[in-house]
Design a protein around this motif. Structure first.
Motif, PDB file in Angstrom:
ATOM      1  N   LYS A  48     101.288 -14.375 -17.537  1.00 13.36           N
ATOM      2  CA  LYS A  48     100.160 -13.611 -18.074  1.00 13.36           C
ATOM      3  C   LYS A  48     100.692 -12.451 -18.907  1.00 13.36           C
ATOM      4  CE  LYS A  48      97.346 -14.817 -14.052  1.00 13.36           C
ATOM      5  NZ  LYS A  48      98.398 -15.708 -13.499  1.00 13.36           N
ATOM      6  N   LEU A  49     100.290 -12.413 -20.168  1.00 14.78           N
ATOM      7  CA  LEU A  49     100.693 -11.347 -21.078  1.00 14.78           C
ATOM      8  C   LEU A  49      99.534 -10.369 -21.210  1.00 14.78           C
ATOM      9  CD1 LEU A  49     102.748 -10.194 -23.109  1.00 14.78           C
ATOM     10  CD2 LEU A  49     101.685 -11.647 -24.858  1.00 14.78           C
ATOM     11  N   ILE A  50      99.761  -9.133 -20.793  1.00 15.11           N
ATOM     12  CA  ILE A  50      98.733  -8.100 -20.899  1.00 15.11           C
ATOM     13  C   ILE A  50      99.180  -7.093 -21.956  1.00 15.11           C
ATOM     14  CG2 ILE A  50      97.471  -6.268 -19.720  1.00 15.11           C
ATOM     15  CD1 ILE A  50      99.081  -8.905 -17.595  1.00 15.11           C
ATOM     16  N   ILE A  51      98.455  -7.052 -23.062  1.00 15.03           N
ATOM     17  CA  ILE A  51      98.813  -6.193 -24.188  1.00 15.03           C
ATOM     18  C   ILE A  51      97.875  -4.994 -24.208  1.00 15.03           C
ATOM     19  CG2 ILE A  51      99.193  -6.073 -26.666  1.00 15.03           C
ATOM     20  CD1 ILE A  51      99.282  -9.152 -26.693  1.00 15.03           C
ATOM     21  N   CYS A  52      98.445  -3.818 -24.095  1.00 14.13           N
ATOM     22  CA  CYS A  52      97.656  -2.587 -24.196  1.00 14.13           C
ATOM     23  C   CYS A  52      97.679  -2.137 -25.650  1.00 14.13           C
ATOM     24  CB  CYS A  52      98.243  -1.516 -23.287  1.00 14.13           C
ATOM     25  SG  CYS A  52      98.280  -1.967 -21.539  1.00 14.13           S
ATOM     26  N   GLY A  53      96.574  -2.298 -26.317  1.00 11.88           N
ATOM     27  CA  GLY A  53      96.487  -1.981 -27.734  1.00 11.88           C
ATOM     28  C   GLY A  53      96.153  -3.222 -28.537  1.00 11.88           C
ATOM     29  N   GLY A  54      95.308  -3.041 -29.550  1.00 16.11           N
ATOM     30  CA  GLY A  54      94.867  -4.183 -30.335  1.00 16.11           C
ATOM     31  C   GLY A  54      95.132  -4.040 -31.821  1.00 16.11           C
ATOM     32  N   GLY A  55      96.184  -3.298 -32.181  1.00 13.40           N
ATOM     33  CA  GLY A  55      96.508  -3.076 -33.584  1.00 13.40           C
ATOM     34  C   GLY A  55      97.152  -4.278 -34.246  1.00 13.40           C
ATOM     35  N   HIS A  56      97.769  -4.059 -35.409  1.00 12.12           N
ATOM     36  CA  HIS A  56      98.277  -5.165 -36.220  1.00 12.12           C
ATOM     37  C   HIS A  56      99.413  -5.927 -35.530  1.00 12.12           C
ATOM     38  CE1 HIS A  56      95.704  -3.949 -39.455  1.00 12.12           C
ATOM     39  NE2 HIS A  56      96.264  -2.762 -39.545  1.00 12.12           N
ATOM     40  N   VAL A  57     100.331  -5.221 -34.868  1.00 12.22           N
ATOM     41  CA  VAL A  57     101.420  -5.907 -34.163  1.00 12.22           C
ATOM     42  C   VAL A  57     100.852  -6.697 -32.989  1.00 12.22           C
ATOM     43  CG1 VAL A  57     103.572  -5.623 -32.897  1.00 12.22           C
ATOM     44  CG2 VAL A  57     103.093  -4.170 -34.871  1.00 12.22           C
ATOM     45  N   SER A  58      99.914  -6.101 -32.279  1.00  9.81           N
ATOM     46  CA  SER A  58      99.265  -6.796 -31.168  1.00  9.81           C
ATOM     47  C   SER A  58      98.600  -8.083 -31.632  1.00  9.81           C
ATOM     48  CB  SER A  58      98.223  -5.876 -30.516  1.00  9.81           C
ATOM     49  OG  SER A  58      97.465  -6.581 -29.558  1.00  9.81           O
ATOM     50  N   GLN A  59      97.923  -8.028 -32.764  1.00 13.67           N
ATOM     51  CA  GLN A  59      97.237  -9.217 -33.278  1.00 13.67           C
ATOM     52  C   GLN A  59      98.231 -10.330 -33.590  1.00 13.67           C
ATOM     53  OE1 GLN A  59      94.860  -7.779 -36.612  1.00 13.67           O
ATOM     54  NE2 GLN A  59      94.156  -6.064 -35.355  1.00 13.67           N
ATOM     55  N   ALA A  60      99.368  -9.978 -34.178  1.00  9.90           N
ATOM     56  CA  ALA A  60     100.399 -10.974 -34.459  1.00  9.90           C
ATOM     57  C   ALA A  60     101.000 -11.511 -33.163  1.00  9.90           C
ATOM     58  CB  ALA A  60     101.492 -10.367 -35.336  1.00  9.90           C
ATOM     59  N   GLU A 114      98.879 -16.793 -20.774  1.00  7.87           N
ATOM     60  CA  GLU A 114      97.475 -16.393 -20.690  1.00  7.87           C
ATOM     61  C   GLU A 114      97.421 -14.959 -21.199  1.00  7.87           C
ATOM     62  OE1 GLU A 114      94.506 -15.095 -17.171  1.00  7.87           O
ATOM     63  OE2 GLU A 114      95.354 -17.107 -16.946  1.00  7.87           O
ATOM     64  N   ILE A 115      96.633 -14.707 -22.232  1.00 11.38           N
ATOM     65  CA  ILE A 115      96.711 -13.442 -22.973  1.00 11.38           C
ATOM     66  C   ILE A 115      95.486 -12.577 -22.712  1.00 11.38           C
ATOM     67  CG2 ILE A 115      97.016 -12.405 -25.237  1.00 11.38           C
ATOM     68  CD1 ILE A 115      97.953 -15.284 -26.142  1.00 11.38           C
ATOM     69  N   THR A 116      95.753 -11.340 -22.279  1.00 11.90           N
ATOM     70  CA  THR A 116      94.697 -10.343 -22.104  1.00 11.90           C
ATOM     71  C   THR A 116      95.023  -9.140 -22.981  1.00 11.90           C
ATOM     72  OG1 THR A 116      94.256 -11.009 -19.816  1.00 11.90           O
ATOM     73  CG2 THR A 116      93.539  -8.807 -20.468  1.00 11.90           C
ATOM     74  N   VAL A 117      94.039  -8.682 -23.726  1.00 13.28           N
ATOM     75  CA  VAL A 117      94.210  -7.488 -24.559  1.00 13.28           C
ATOM     76  C   VAL A 117      93.286  -6.393 -24.044  1.00 13.28           C
ATOM     77  CG1 VAL A 117      93.967  -6.495 -26.863  1.00 13.28           C
ATOM     78  CG2 VAL A 117      94.894  -8.802 -26.601  1.00 13.28           C
ATOM     79  N   LEU A 118      93.853  -5.199 -23.867  1.00 10.96           N
ATOM     80  CA  LEU A 118      93.077  -4.021 -23.480  1.00 10.96           C
ATOM     81  C   LEU A 118      93.042  -3.073 -24.673  1.00 10.96           C
ATOM     82  CD1 LEU A 118      94.689  -3.335 -19.959  1.00 10.96           C
ATOM     83  CD2 LEU A 118      92.884  -4.964 -20.564  1.00 10.96           C
ATOM     84  N   GLU A 119      91.867  -2.608 -25.014  1.00 13.30           N
ATOM     85  CA  GLU A 119      91.705  -1.749 -26.197  1.00 13.30           C
ATOM     86  C   GLU A 119      90.536  -0.809 -25.950  1.00 13.30           C
ATOM     87  OE1 GLU A 119      91.790   0.158 -28.904  1.00 13.30           O
ATOM     88  OE2 GLU A 119      93.469  -1.038 -29.619  1.00 13.30           O
ATOM     89  N   ASP A 120      90.631   0.428 -26.472  1.00 12.81           N
ATOM     90  CA  ASP A 120      89.523   1.371 -26.284  1.00 12.81           C
ATOM     91  C   ASP A 120      88.683   1.539 -27.542  1.00 12.81           C
ATOM     92  OD1 ASP A 120      91.337   2.781 -27.789  1.00 12.81           O
ATOM     93  OD2 ASP A 120      91.342   4.575 -26.512  1.00 12.81           O
ATOM     94  N   ALA A 127      90.855  -8.738 -31.708  1.00 14.59           N
ATOM     95  CA  ALA A 127      91.719  -9.437 -30.739  1.00 14.59           C
ATOM     96  C   ALA A 127      91.074 -10.725 -30.257  1.00 14.59           C
ATOM     97  CB  ALA A 127      92.032  -8.511 -29.566  1.00 14.59           C
ATOM     98  N   LYS A 128      89.769 -10.702 -30.079  1.00 16.59           N
ATOM     99  CA  LYS A 128      89.060 -11.920 -29.682  1.00 16.59           C
ATOM    100  C   LYS A 128      89.191 -12.993 -30.752  1.00 16.59           C
ATOM    101  CE  LYS A 128      85.460  -9.768 -26.801  1.00 16.59           C
ATOM    102  NZ  LYS A 128      83.997  -9.516 -26.668  1.00 16.59           N
ATOM    103  N   ARG A 129      89.006 -12.590 -31.993  1.00 18.33           N
ATOM    104  CA  ARG A 129      89.083 -13.550 -33.091  1.00 18.33           C
ATOM    105  C   ARG A 129      90.490 -14.122 -33.244  1.00 18.33           C
ATOM    106  NH1 ARG A 129      85.917  -9.613 -35.790  1.00 18.33           N
ATOM    107  NH2 ARG A 129      87.766  -8.949 -37.009  1.00 18.33           N
ATOM    108  N   GLU A 130      91.500 -13.339 -32.905  1.00 16.44           N
ATOM    109  CA  GLU A 130      92.877 -13.811 -33.042  1.00 16.44           C
ATOM    110  C   GLU A 130      93.285 -14.782 -31.934  1.00 16.44           C
ATOM    111  OE1 GLU A 130      94.497 -13.517 -35.588  1.00 16.44           O
ATOM    112  OE2 GLU A 130      93.627 -11.814 -36.638  1.00 16.44           O
ATOM    113  N   GLY A 131      92.446 -14.898 -30.887  1.00 15.72           N
ATOM    114  CA  GLY A 131      92.711 -15.925 -29.887  1.00 15.72           C
ATOM    115  C   GLY A 131      93.081 -15.444 -28.504  1.00 15.72           C
ATOM    116  N   ALA A 132      92.924 -14.152 -28.200  1.00 15.53           N
ATOM    117  CA  ALA A 132      93.195 -13.674 -26.843  1.00 15.53           C
ATOM    118  C   ALA A 132      92.249 -14.352 -25.855  1.00 15.53           C
ATOM    119  CB  ALA A 132      93.038 -12.158 -26.767  1.00 15.53           C
ATOM    120  N   ASP A 133      92.752 -14.696 -24.680  1.00 16.39           N
ATOM    121  CA  ASP A 133      91.918 -15.349 -23.667  1.00 16.39           C
ATOM    122  C   ASP A 133      90.887 -14.391 -23.098  1.00 16.39           C
ATOM    123  OD1 ASP A 133      93.292 -18.027 -23.438  1.00 16.39           O
ATOM    124  OD2 ASP A 133      94.990 -16.717 -22.984  1.00 16.39           O
ATOM    125  N   GLN A 134      91.292 -13.132 -22.919  1.00 15.32           N
ATOM    126  CA  GLN A 134      90.386 -12.113 -22.407  1.00 15.32           C
ATOM    127  C   GLN A 134      90.612 -10.818 -23.186  1.00 15.32           C
ATOM    128  OE1 GLN A 134      89.898 -12.359 -17.782  1.00 15.32           O
ATOM    129  NE2 GLN A 134      92.046 -12.757 -18.221  1.00 15.32           N
TER     130      GLN A 134
END
Length: 345
Positions: A81-93, A104-110, A118-125
């Motif tokens: 499970k990959l949990i990425i804190c932040g949804g900027g350009h590097v995160s999207q790539a 399994e990819i989760t992105v956290l963003e405020d 991040a949803k459009r780029e394909g994150a699972d959650q």
């Protein structure tokens, strides 16, 4: 639901925090008998081989002899499970690349706009809100890989103060060397051990001279895959394979489960990798592709013809040797040898 389907349903619904394995007799009178084991105790089994004294021997990995029978022990890993804190350009790539590598990819963003991206780029959650509050809700798992790449180091710090309280396989932060040094020093002052603070991968990623967001994401995912490969003692079951094995076949459908039980040389997939072939021309999972996989699929189709004649209980080991000549002829870059257990399910 027959016994085999019940076993795989138990595997699918297991408590992921427990040590679990599948044990399969591969040869001899008990060939095809199987047991699902949690923390050293049999939960369900097909046949009677694994009862009594044999249960005590169900530990380890790979092929071994138990009471004169060859048995394949397959520790069950979980999907990383990959949990990425932040949804900027590097995160999207990074989301795009990790999606190709069975995370399994989760992105956290405020920020709502970046969360939607991040949803459009394909994150699972994707969860939008305060980082610390969101991290507190992430289920604990030793298979969690955390990446901090928020819009500011203050937010990275908030994330790390929560992440380092949790079990994890990897924690990385995108930053300069100076900022990384100061962050590790700050973490020690906050009460974390020096060893834990030094385990932080910062600056994050392998040194490849990355500059663009895509290149930075490549360096990050490369480091994560390296860590995963070094730490991995188990092969995670393909969830799609598991779903097929735990359901009742369609009327007239035959299925063969193909499991690599031994690997020698540079064969592409490790022991425990599985594929399901059905008489409906459905193939789920892969044991490495190429002519070796094609040979196994052809063998499965021969079994389907036997099953239609009423011959059942198929359990056989197929040994496939990829010699140098075969590799060159097929245009492949790897050779080696694999042994594949074929089981009717």
């Amino acid at each position: 639901m027959d016994k085999m389907e019940q076993i795989y349903a138990c595997v699918r619904d297991r408590d992921r925090s427990k040590n679990a394995l599948l044990a399969t007799v591969t040869e001899g009178a008990a060939a095809g008998e199987k047991a699902y084991v949690e923390d050293g105790t049999i939960q369900i089994q097909k046949g009677t081989f694994f009862t009594g004294e044999n249960e005590k021997n169900l530990q380890g990995k790979g092929l071994m002899k138990i009471n004169g029978q060859e048995v394949f022990l397959q520790p069950l890993g979980n999907q990383s499970k990959l949990i990425i804190c932040g949804g900027g350009h590097v995160s999207q790539a990074l989301v795009k690349m990790a999606g190709l590598l069975d995370f399994e990819i989760t992105v956290l963003e405020d920020r709502p706009l970046f969360a939607e991206t991040a949803k459009r780029e394909g994150a699972d959650q994707v969860f939008c809100g305060d980082y610390r509050e969101l991290l507190q809700q992430i289920p604990d798992s030793s298979d969690n890989y955390f990446v901090c790449m928020t819009r500011g180091h203050r937010f990275d710090r908030d994330c790390l103060l929560e992440i380092l309280k949790k079990p994890h396989a990897y924690v990385g932060m995108m930053s300069s060397r100076k900022r990384s040094f100061l962050m590790k020093k700050d973490l020690v002052q906050e009460g974390f051990s020096e060893e834990l603070a030094e385990s932080l991968h910062a600056p994050i990623g392998l040194s490849i001279g990355a500059q663009t967001p895509a290149e930075i994401a490549l360096s990050v995912i490369s480091e994560i895959v390296k860590v995963r490969s070094e730490q991995s003692k188990e092969t995670a079951l393909d969830e799609q394979v598991l779903e097929i094995l735990s359901r009742t076949p369609e009327p007239g459908e035959q299925r063969v489960l193909c499991t690599i039980i031994e690997k020698h040389g540079s064969a592409p997939r490790s022991a425990g990798t599985q594929m399901v072939v059905t008489s409906m021309n459905q193939i789920t999972g892969t044991i490495g592709g190429g002519c070796a996989e094609a040979e196994v699929i052809t063998r499965c189709r021969g079994y389907f013809a036997e099953m239609r004649k009423g011959i059942h209980g198929i359990c056989e080991i197929v040994k496939i040797q990829m010699s140098t000549d075969n590799v060159e002829e097929e245009g492949m870059v790897c050779g080696g040898r694999i042994e594949v257990l074929l089981e009717e399910t």
